[in-house]
Design a protein around this motif. Structure first.
Motif, PDB file in Angstrom:
ATOM      1  N   SER A 206      -4.401   2.813   0.468  1.00 50.45           N
ATOM      2  CA  SER A 206      -4.576   2.262   1.812  1.00 50.45           C
ATOM      3  C   SER A 206      -4.380   0.743   1.795  1.00 50.45           C
ATOM      4  O   SER A 206      -4.487   0.091   0.751  1.00 50.45           O
ATOM      5  CB  SER A 206      -5.972   2.584   2.339  1.00 50.45           C
ATOM      6  N   ARG A 207      -4.110   0.198   2.986  1.00 41.43           N
ATOM      7  CA  ARG A 207      -3.994  -1.250   3.113  1.00 41.43           C
ATOM      8  C   ARG A 207      -5.322  -1.907   2.759  1.00 41.43           C
ATOM      9  O   ARG A 207      -5.365  -2.987   2.175  1.00 41.43           O
ATOM     10  CB  ARG A 207      -3.581  -1.635   4.542  1.00 41.43           C
ATOM     11  N   GLN A 208      -6.430  -1.242   3.083  1.00 36.00           N
ATOM     12  CA  GLN A 208      -7.745  -1.775   2.759  1.00 36.00           C
ATOM     13  C   GLN A 208      -7.937  -1.900   1.249  1.00 36.00           C
ATOM     14  O   GLN A 208      -8.574  -2.847   0.775  1.00 36.00           O
ATOM     15  CB  GLN A 208      -8.849  -0.900   3.361  1.00 36.00           C
ATOM     16  N   THR A 209      -7.371  -0.964   0.493  1.00 37.37           N
ATOM     17  CA  THR A 209      -7.449  -1.034  -0.968  1.00 37.37           C
ATOM     18  C   THR A 209      -6.682  -2.246  -1.481  1.00 37.37           C
ATOM     19  O   THR A 209      -7.164  -2.980  -2.349  1.00 37.37           O
ATOM     20  CB  THR A 209      -6.911   0.257  -1.613  1.00 37.37           C
TER      21      THR A 209
ATOM     22  N   ALA B 170       0.830  -1.206   0.000  1.00 34.71           N
ATOM     23  CA  ALA B 170       0.000   0.000   0.000  1.00 34.71           C
ATOM     24  C   ALA B 170       0.865   1.256   0.000  1.00 34.71           C
ATOM     25  O   ALA B 170       0.605   2.203  -0.755  1.00 34.71           O
ATOM     26  CB  ALA B 170      -0.936  -0.003   1.215  1.00 34.71           C
TER      27      ALA B 170
END
Length: 63
Positions: A26-29, A20
Motif C-alpha cells: 500500500s501507499r501507506q506502507t 507501492a
C-alpha cells in the motif's frame, strides 16, 4: 534503520503510489518506510532492491 527510498523514488519521478504498485504494497506502507516508522521484512527489502537495481545495503543503513 535509515533508508534512501524517498531520494531513489524522487530520482525516478515516482509517487508513493507508483512505488507501492511496483512493490505490491500500500501507499501507506511506502510512507511508513520512508519516514522510518516501519522497517521492511527481508522479502520486501529484496523487492525494493530489485525495483531500484541496487544492493539492499546501498538503500538501507543502520541508524
Amino acid at each position: 534503520m535509515n533508508n534512501r527510498l524517498k531520494v531513489l523514488r524522487a530520482e525516478r519521478d515516482w509517487s508513493q503510489a507508483d512505488l507501492a504498485d511496483a512493490l505490491g504494497v500500500s501507499r501507506q506502507t511506502v510512507n511508513a518506510l520512508e519516514t522510518g516508522r516501519y522497517d521492511p521484512s527481508l522479502p520486501l527489502a529484496f523487492r525494493i532492491a530489485k525495483v531500484f537495481g541496487q544492493p539492499i545495503e546501498s538503500i538501507f543503513t543502520e541508524d
